[in-house]
Design a protein around this motif. Structure first.
Motif, PDB file in Angstrom:
ATOM      1  N   PHE A   1       0.856  -1.188   0.000  1.00  0.00           N
ATOM      2  CA  PHE A   1       0.000   0.000   0.000  1.00  0.00           C
ATOM      3  C   PHE A   1       0.888   1.233   0.000  1.00  0.00           C
ATOM      4  N   VAL A   2       0.584   2.137  -0.917  1.00  0.00           N
ATOM      5  CA  VAL A   2       1.444   3.299  -1.135  1.00  0.00           C
ATOM      6  C   VAL A   2       0.811   4.599  -0.657  1.00  0.00           C
ATOM      7  N   LYS A   3      -0.486   4.573  -0.343  1.00  0.00           N
ATOM      8  CA  LYS A   3      -1.150   5.800   0.123  1.00  0.00           C
ATOM      9  C   LYS A   3      -2.417   5.446   0.888  1.00  0.00           C
ATOM     10  N   TYR A   4      -2.668   6.196   1.950  1.00  0.00           N
ATOM     11  CA  TYR A   4      -3.894   6.053   2.730  1.00  0.00           C
ATOM     12  C   TYR A   4      -4.391   7.447   3.095  1.00  0.00           C
ATOM     13  N   ALA A   5      -5.695   7.650   3.015  1.00  0.00           N
ATOM     14  CA  ALA A   5      -6.279   8.949   3.360  1.00  0.00           C
ATOM     15  C   ALA A   5      -7.723   8.743   3.803  1.00  0.00           C
ATOM     16  N   GLN A   6      -8.284   9.766   4.435  1.00  0.00           N
ATOM     17  CA  GLN A   6      -9.689   9.775   4.822  1.00  0.00           C
ATOM     18  C   GLN A   6     -10.330  11.056   4.318  1.00  0.00           C
ATOM     19  N   SER A   7     -11.612  10.963   3.989  1.00  0.00           N
ATOM     20  CA  SER A   7     -12.315  12.137   3.466  1.00  0.00           C
ATOM     21  C   SER A   7     -12.323  13.273   4.473  1.00  0.00           C
ATOM     22  N   ASN A   8     -12.391  12.931   5.755  1.00  0.00           N
ATOM     23  CA  ASN A   8     -12.233  13.898   6.836  1.00  0.00           C
ATOM     24  C   ASN A   8     -11.943  13.130   8.110  1.00  0.00           C
ATOM     25  N   LYS A   9     -11.428  13.785   9.106  1.00  0.00           N
ATOM     26  CA  LYS A   9     -11.048  13.130  10.355  1.00  0.00           C
ATOM     27  C   LYS A   9     -12.242  13.145  11.313  1.00  0.00           C
ATOM     28  N   ALA A  10     -12.974  12.048  11.321  1.00  0.00           N
ATOM     29  CA  ALA A  10     -14.154  11.946  12.181  1.00  0.00           C
ATOM     30  C   ALA A  10     -13.758  11.966  13.652  1.00  0.00           C
ATOM     31  N   MET A  11     -14.539  12.678  14.445  1.00  0.00           N
ATOM     32  CA  MET A  11     -14.257  12.815  15.869  1.00  0.00           C
ATOM     33  C   MET A  11     -15.420  12.341  16.740  1.00  0.00           C
ATOM     34  N   LYS A  12     -16.636  12.410  16.215  1.00  0.00           N
ATOM     35  CA  LYS A  12     -17.808  12.078  17.026  1.00  0.00           C
ATOM     36  C   LYS A  12     -18.817  11.303  16.191  1.00  0.00           C
ATOM     37  N   LYS A  13     -19.808  10.739  16.852  1.00  0.00           N
ATOM     38  CA  LYS A  13     -20.740   9.819  16.205  1.00  0.00           C
ATOM     39  C   LYS A  13     -21.545  10.471  15.092  1.00  0.00           C
ATOM     40  N   THR A  14     -21.756  11.748  15.166  1.00  0.00           N
ATOM     41  CA  THR A  14     -22.520  12.431  14.121  1.00  0.00           C
ATOM     42  C   THR A  14     -21.676  12.733  12.879  1.00  0.00           C
ATOM     43  N   ASP A  15     -20.360  12.524  12.956  1.00  0.00           N
ATOM     44  CA  ASP A  15     -19.497  12.704  11.789  1.00  0.00           C
ATOM     45  C   ASP A  15     -19.590  11.495  10.867  1.00  0.00           C
ATOM     46  N   SER A  16     -19.152  11.676   9.645  1.00  0.00           N
ATOM     47  CA  SER A  16     -19.032  10.573   8.691  1.00  0.00           C
ATOM     48  C   SER A  16     -17.731  10.734   7.927  1.00  0.00           C
ATOM     49  N   SER A  17     -17.162   9.611   7.529  1.00  0.00           N
ATOM     50  CA  SER A  17     -15.947   9.656   6.717  1.00  0.00           C
ATOM     51  C   SER A  17     -15.856   8.404   5.865  1.00  0.00           C
ATOM     52  N   VAL A  18     -15.096   8.518   4.785  1.00  0.00           N
ATOM     53  CA  VAL A  18     -14.768   7.377   3.927  1.00  0.00           C
ATOM     54  C   VAL A  18     -13.252   7.321   3.803  1.00  0.00           C
ATOM     55  N   SER A  19     -12.716   6.120   3.899  1.00  0.00           N
ATOM     56  CA  SER A  19     -11.272   5.938   3.777  1.00  0.00           C
ATOM     57  C   SER A  19     -10.910   5.533   2.352  1.00  0.00           C
ATOM     58  N   TYR A  20      -9.727   5.977   1.921  1.00  0.00           N
ATOM     59  CA  TYR A  20      -9.219   5.677   0.585  1.00  0.00           C
ATOM     60  C   TYR A  20      -7.806   5.115   0.716  1.00  0.00           C
ATOM     61  N   ALA A  21      -7.519   4.065  -0.033  1.00  0.00           N
ATOM     62  CA  ALA A  21      -6.183   3.464   0.008  1.00  0.00           C
ATOM     63  C   ALA A  21      -5.811   2.991  -1.389  1.00  0.00           C
ATOM     64  N   SER A  22      -4.533   3.114  -1.707  1.00  0.00           N
ATOM     65  CA  SER A  22      -4.019   2.657  -2.998  1.00  0.00           C
ATOM     66  C   SER A  22      -2.846   1.724  -2.782  1.00  0.00           C
ATOM     67  N   SER A  23      -2.838   0.641  -3.546  1.00  0.00           N
ATOM     68  CA  SER A  23      -1.751  -0.326  -3.465  1.00  0.00           C
ATOM     69  C   SER A  23      -1.245  -0.678  -4.845  1.00  0.00           C
ATOM     70  N   ILE A  24      -0.067  -1.278  -4.877  1.00  0.00           N
ATOM     71  CA  ILE A  24       0.478  -1.845  -6.107  1.00  0.00           C
ATOM     72  C   ILE A  24       0.879  -3.290  -5.830  1.00  0.00           C
ATOM     73  N   THR A  25       0.745  -4.144  -6.833  1.00  0.00           N
ATOM     74  CA  THR A  25       1.206  -5.521  -6.779  1.00  0.00           C
ATOM     75  C   THR A  25       2.195  -5.729  -7.917  1.00  0.00           C
ATOM     76  N   TYR A  26       3.357  -6.260  -7.596  1.00  0.00           N
ATOM     77  CA  TYR A  26       4.361  -6.474  -8.637  1.00  0.00           C
ATOM     78  C   TYR A  26       4.991  -7.852  -8.504  1.00  0.00           C
ATOM     79  N   PHE A  27       5.439  -8.366  -9.654  1.00  0.00           N
ATOM     80  CA  PHE A  27       6.103  -9.655  -9.725  1.00  0.00           C
ATOM     81  C   PHE A  27       7.582  -9.436  -9.994  1.00  0.00           C
ATOM     82  N   GLN A  28       8.414 -10.159  -9.282  1.00  0.00           N
ATOM     83  CA  GLN A  28       9.850 -10.039  -9.465  1.00  0.00           C
ATOM     84  C   GLN A  28      10.412 -11.202 -10.278  1.00  0.00           C
TER      85      GLN A  28
END
Length: 306
Positions: free
Chosen positions: A279-306
């Motif tokens: 995984f090369v990057k991780y982020a959230q739409s916003n930093k949720a602090m309380k139950k009334t907040d909402s957020s979505v997480s985003y992550a990007s990965s790469i897979t490679y063969f050697q």
């Protein structure tokens, strides 16, 4: 969801103008900015990039994270992109294929590889989706502009909508796709967001002693580690235990099973040190602090063969 037997020419860019700009010049500038702000992963010499996982929200939210995966693509190396994404609107218990001949993007159309699409359908287990279902779904479309930008006009596309599969079916579809993964001219892209937290999604996992956004990140990274380990069984157990709202869980599991099947056939081991996922990057739409907040997480990965 079986579509009629006739092809249709264009899968329209139905989310252009809402989830991302429909203006070609503005879109190109936006994607260029995202890619310019991302950093390439230092692939070992001779390594071949074979897969990506990236998010599919509106570009203002997920575009910067997706770019961290796409920046690693050497476009001249590939002729075909397999794009796997979940179904958000239509219930599907199998995998579905497009009947279109081109995917529209504001940057130019992407040709569908009809030969491979029909091979998959003829082999059983894959059905065709209707044009309406095809164009309603955003998980595949949100990657199309990035694909057109990264690969240019020479690459062909094999979009696969992955339904609500069980672990056995995920393994079977992975085994079906493994021979395509083995082809050096192919690359797989998996579309998934990670945790959807809060009142908008009715999901409230939180560990004591952590802020909400810290708890969400810890939860996501547990799943990300299992993906890096190419451990579909562990990933399934993790999802059952935590109920983490990873919308692309089934496409991810199919890809993990394809990698495992390829590894077993090629190296005699389900998890070979010749295959790496990072995984090369991780982020959230916003930093949720309380139950009334909402957020979505985003992550990007790469897979490679050697």
């Amino acid at each position: 969801m079986q579509a009629s037997s006739s092809l249709y020419e264009l899968r329209r860019a139905s989310h252009a103008g809402s989830w991302y700009t429909a203006n070609p010049a503005e879109l190109d500038k936006e994607l260029t900015s995202y890619l310019s702000s991302a950093s390439q992963f230092p692939l070992p010499e001779g390594a071949k990039l074979k897969g990506l996982i990236g998010p599919h929200a509106g570009f203002s939210y997920s575009g910067p994270t997706a770019a961290w995966a796409y920046i690693n693509i050497p476009p001249s190396h590939y002729k075909r992109v397999f794009l796997l994404g979940p179904s958000h609107h239509a219930y599907l218990s199998t995998c579905a294929l497009t009947k279109s001949q081109y995917y529209q993007t504001p940057l130019g159309n992407i040709e569908i590889d009809r030969e491979v699409t029909e091979q998959l359908h003829a082999g059983g287990g894959f059905q065709y989706m209707s044009q309406k279902v095809d164009e309603q779904e955003h998980s595949l479309e949100m990657h199309a502009p990035f694909i057109r930008k990264a690969f240019g006009e020479g690459v062909k596309l094999v979009p696969i909508m992955v339904g609500n599969l069980n672990a056995k079916s995920e393994q079977e579809y992975g085994e079906r796709l493994a021979p395509y993964l083995a082809d050096d001219q192919n690359i797989f892209i998996v579309s998934s967001d990670f945790c959807h937290w809060g009142s908008n999604f009715d999901y409230y996992h939180k560990e004591q002693g952590l802020e909400v956004h810290q708890s969400v990140e810890k939860l996501d990274r547990q799943g990300m580690q299992l993906i890096e380990d190419t451990n579909p069984e562990g990933f399934e157990e993790y999802l059952q235990k935590t109920d983490n709202t990873i919308c692309g869980r089934h496409p991810i599991a199919v890809f993990l099973n394809a990698v495992r099947s390829y590894s077993l056939a090629t190296f005699g081991s389900k998890v070979s040190d010749k295959i790496k996922t990072k995984f090369v990057k991780y982020a959230q739409s916003n930093k949720a602090m309380k139950k009334t907040d909402s957020s979505v997480s985003y992550a990007s990965s790469i897979t490679y063969f050697q």
